[in-house]
Design a protein around this motif. Sequence first.
Motif, PDB file in Angstrom:
ATOM      1  N   LEU A   1       0.834  -1.209   0.000  1.00 23.67           N
ATOM      2  CA  LEU A   1       0.000   0.000   0.000  1.00 23.67           C
ATOM      3  C   LEU A   1       0.867   1.256   0.000  1.00 23.67           C
ATOM      4  O   LEU A   1       0.543   2.251  -0.661  1.00 23.67           O
ATOM      5  CB  LEU A   1      -0.919   0.012   1.224  1.00 23.67           C
ATOM      6  N   ALA A   2       1.960   1.212   0.752  1.00 25.45           N
ATOM      7  CA  ALA A   2       2.833   2.384   0.841  1.00 25.45           C
ATOM      8  C   ALA A   2       3.465   2.746  -0.498  1.00 25.45           C
ATOM      9  O   ALA A   2       3.910   3.887  -0.696  1.00 25.45           O
ATOM     10  CB  ALA A   2       3.922   2.130   1.885  1.00 25.45           C
ATOM     11  N   LYS A   3       3.494   1.803  -1.439  1.00 26.26           N
ATOM     12  CA  LYS A   3       4.115   2.042  -2.741  1.00 26.26           C
ATOM     13  C   LYS A   3       3.125   2.542  -3.792  1.00 26.26           C
ATOM     14  O   LYS A   3       3.532   2.931  -4.888  1.00 26.26           O
ATOM     15  CB  LYS A   3       4.775   0.752  -3.241  1.00 26.26           C
ATOM     16  N   LEU A   4       1.830   2.531  -3.484  1.00 29.07           N
ATOM     17  CA  LEU A   4       0.840   2.984  -4.465  1.00 29.07           C
ATOM     18  C   LEU A   4       0.996   4.473  -4.752  1.00 29.07           C
ATOM     19  O   LEU A   4       1.149   5.273  -3.819  1.00 29.07           O
ATOM     20  CB  LEU A   4      -0.570   2.706  -3.946  1.00 29.07           C
ATOM     21  N   PRO A   5       0.926   4.880  -5.997  1.00 27.52           N
ATOM     22  CA  PRO A   5       1.034   6.308  -6.333  1.00 27.52           C
ATOM     23  C   PRO A   5      -0.076   7.145  -5.710  1.00 27.52           C
ATOM     24  O   PRO A   5       0.116   8.333  -5.432  1.00 27.52           O
ATOM     25  CB  PRO A   5       0.944   6.316  -7.867  1.00 27.52           C
ATOM     26  N   THR A   6      -1.240   6.533  -5.499  1.00 29.30           N
ATOM     27  CA  THR A   6      -2.368   7.285  -4.955  1.00 29.30           C
ATOM     28  C   THR A   6      -2.371   7.346  -3.427  1.00 29.30           C
ATOM     29  O   THR A   6      -3.216   8.030  -2.839  1.00 29.30           O
ATOM     30  CB  THR A   6      -3.694   6.647  -5.417  1.00 29.30           C
ATOM     31  N   VAL A   7      -1.446   6.629  -2.783  1.00 28.30           N
ATOM     32  CA  VAL A   7      -1.316   6.676  -1.311  1.00 28.30           C
ATOM     33  C   VAL A   7      -0.164   7.611  -0.967  1.00 28.30           C
ATOM     34  O   VAL A   7       1.005   7.306  -1.210  1.00 28.30           O
ATOM     35  CB  VAL A   7      -1.080   5.276  -0.722  1.00 28.30           C
ATOM     36  N   ARG A   8      -0.523   8.776  -0.454  1.00 27.63           N
ATOM     37  CA  ARG A   8       0.515   9.755  -0.125  1.00 27.63           C
ATOM     38  C   ARG A   8       1.345   9.314   1.083  1.00 27.63           C
ATOM     39  O   ARG A   8       2.544   9.561   1.155  1.00 27.63           O
ATOM     40  CB  ARG A   8      -0.132  11.113   0.153  1.00 27.63           C
ATOM     41  N   ARG A   9       0.681   8.659   2.016  1.00 25.01           N
ATOM     42  CA  ARG A   9       1.381   8.262   3.236  1.00 25.01           C
ATOM     43  C   ARG A   9       0.544   7.227   3.985  1.00 25.01           C
ATOM     44  O   ARG A   9      -0.687   7.303   4.014  1.00 25.01           O
ATOM     45  CB  ARG A   9       1.620   9.483   4.137  1.00 25.01           C
ATOM     46  N   VAL A  10       1.208   6.237   4.586  1.00 26.34           N
ATOM     47  CA  VAL A  10       0.540   5.342   5.536  1.00 26.34           C
ATOM     48  C   VAL A  10       0.649   6.024   6.894  1.00 26.34           C
ATOM     49  O   VAL A  10       1.704   6.038   7.520  1.00 26.34           O
ATOM     50  CB  VAL A  10       1.190   3.950   5.565  1.00 26.34           C
ATOM     51  N   ASP A  11      -0.441   6.644   7.324  1.00 27.85           N
ATOM     52  CA  ASP A  11      -0.403   7.440   8.551  1.00 27.85           C
ATOM     53  C   ASP A  11      -0.174   6.585   9.793  1.00 27.85           C
ATOM     54  O   ASP A  11       0.600   6.948  10.678  1.00 27.85           O
ATOM     55  CB  ASP A  11      -1.713   8.224   8.724  1.00 27.85           C
ATOM     56  N   SER A  12      -0.866   5.458   9.871  1.00 31.00           N
ATOM     57  CA  SER A  12      -0.684   4.600  11.040  1.00 31.00           C
ATOM     58  C   SER A  12      -1.194   3.207  10.754  1.00 31.00           C
ATOM     59  O   SER A  12      -2.068   3.012   9.901  1.00 31.00           O
ATOM     60  CB  SER A  12      -1.407   5.166  12.270  1.00 31.00           C
ATOM     61  N   VAL A  13      -0.611   2.267  11.467  1.00 30.83           N
ATOM     62  CA  VAL A  13      -1.028   0.873  11.394  1.00 30.83           C
ATOM     63  C   VAL A  13      -1.138   0.372  12.822  1.00 30.83           C
ATOM     64  O   VAL A  13      -0.194   0.494  13.604  1.00 30.83           O
ATOM     65  CB  VAL A  13      -0.008   0.024  10.612  1.00 30.83           C
ATOM     66  N   MET A  14      -2.282  -0.163  13.188  1.00 31.14           N
ATOM     67  CA  MET A  14      -2.507  -0.589  14.570  1.00 31.14           C
ATOM     68  C   MET A  14      -3.228  -1.932  14.565  1.00 31.14           C
ATOM     69  O   MET A  14      -4.212  -2.121  13.844  1.00 31.14           O
ATOM     70  CB  MET A  14      -3.357   0.450  15.301  1.00 31.14           C
ATOM     71  N   ARG A  15      -2.738  -2.863  15.376  1.00 26.23           N
ATOM     72  CA  ARG A  15      -3.450  -4.133  15.509  1.00 26.23           C
ATOM     73  C   ARG A  15      -4.734  -3.928  16.305  1.00 26.23           C
ATOM     74  O   ARG A  15      -4.833  -3.016  17.119  1.00 26.23           O
ATOM     75  CB  ARG A  15      -2.550  -5.168  16.170  1.00 26.23           C
ATOM     76  N   VAL A  16      -5.697  -4.782  16.058  1.00 27.36           N
ATOM     77  CA  VAL A  16      -7.014  -4.691  16.699  1.00 27.36           C
ATOM     78  C   VAL A  16      -7.291  -6.008  17.412  1.00 27.36           C
ATOM     79  O   VAL A  16      -7.110  -7.085  16.832  1.00 27.36           O
ATOM     80  CB  VAL A  16      -8.122  -4.409  15.664  1.00 27.36           C
TER      81      VAL A  16
END
Length: 434
Positions: free
Chosen positions: A406-421
Motif C-alpha cells: 500500500l505504501a508504494k501505491l502512487p495514490t497513497v501519499r502516506r501510511v499514517d498509522s497501522v494498529m493491531r485490533v
Amino acid sequence: MKIALLGCGNVGTEVVRLLDAQRSDLEARVGEPLELAGIAVRRPGKDRSDLPVDPSLFTADAIGLATRADVDIVVELVGGIEPARTWITSALELGKSVVTGNKALLAEDGASLYEAAAAANVDLYYEASVAAAIPLLRPLRESLHGDTVTRVMGIVNGTTNFILSRMTQTGAGFAEALEEAGDLGYAEADPTADIEGYDAAAKAAILAGLAFHTRVTASDVYREGITEVTAADVASAKRMDCVIKLLCIATRDADSVSVRVHPAMIPNDHPLAGVNGAYNAVFIEAEAAGQLMFYGAGAGGAPTASAVLGDLVAVARSRRGGARAVPQSSYAQLAVRPMGEVITSYHVNLDVDDEPGVLAEVASVFAAHRVSMRTVRQSGRGDDAVLVAVTHPATDAQLSATVAELAKLPTVRRVDSVMRVEGELGRWAETGAA
C-alpha cells in the motif's frame, strides 16, 4: 528464620518497614520470627536512620551475605542480570530458598535458576516480578495447575498505561503525556525499558512460561513499544468506540504458543479497556475455569513489597514444614510461533489522493494478499482525504506485506498509522460508521 536482603531501594526499603511493622503477625503466620541477617547495599555508610533497623546490618558484600551459613532465605531486589544471577545461583546451590522480583533475569535465564532450585530442593518465588501486588503468578502456578490455560492478555506496565490513558483522556500527544508521567514519578529518568516494551516483554515471557508449561524467554516475545502512537491514532480509536493499550498477549494451540507485546485497539466494552492510570490487569482464559481477571496496583514500592512479603511467608512456611512448593513446570515443551504466523486484525489509516478509483486500487492490494477488509471508510476532500480500513483476521505476515505494498501505491501519499485490533468492534465494524 534469618533473611538476607539484597538491595534496599524503593522496594527494599518498604520490605524492611513491613517486616518491622508486621513482625508479630508474620511470626504467627510462619510459626517463628523472621529476622533480618543483613542488608546488602552499594553504600553501607549512607544515612538510613529513618529505617527501623540496626545500621550494622548494612554491608557491601552481597555474595558474602547471600552465602552466609546462618541465612535461610535470600531476598533479591537489585535487578539486572549480573551480578544478581551469581548471587541467586550461589544461594540456591547452598540450600537457601530465594524470593526475587527480578523479571529481566527470570525472562532471560529463568531455566538455570529453576534447575538450581530443583537440584537443591528449595523454593524460588517471584510474585513481585509481574504486576506487583496483584496475586497473579501463584494462581497460574498453583490454582490453575489442574486446568489448561489457553490465553493470557493483559496490561502489565503502569508507565505506558498511564501515558496512553492521559492521551485518551486529554488528547495530548505522546511526548506531552510522557513528560507528565515523569513529573508524577510514573516514568523513570530513562523510560526506554517501559515505552519500548522491554519491561512488558520480560513479564510476558514469565506469564507464558507459567501458563503454558513451556520455556519462554524474552527473546521469544515479539515486541513493539508505544513511541509511535499518536494523538490521531487515539482519536481514530475513539471514533471506533475503542481505546489503545499496550497489551501483553500469549496464546496456546495444540502444539505451539505465541507471545507478543504491542499497542492495540480494544473495544470500550472489553474488560481491559477501563483499566486506566498506572494500574495493571491481566485477563486469563482457561478451558475449565473460563475467564478470569486480575486487577490492581502493578507498580510502586509498597505494592511490590506486599508481593515480596507474601512470597517470603510462603517460602518460610514451606521451609519450616520441610515441604517444597509447586516447582516451575516446562514439560509441555511447545514451540514458539514466529510473529508472522500469528493471526491478527489491523486498523490501517491511509492519507490518499482525492480522486476516483483510489478505494478500488487499495482494495485490490488487500485482495492480492488474501486479506479481507471488514470495514472501510473514506472521508475528507483534497489534501485531507483519508481512507481507514479494518481487516478481518489474517496472518501478521499477510497484513505486513499488504501495508508494505500500500505504501508504494502512487495514490497513497502516506501510511499514517497501522494498529493491531483485538476483540470485537461492535457497531463500527458492522456498519463502517464513524
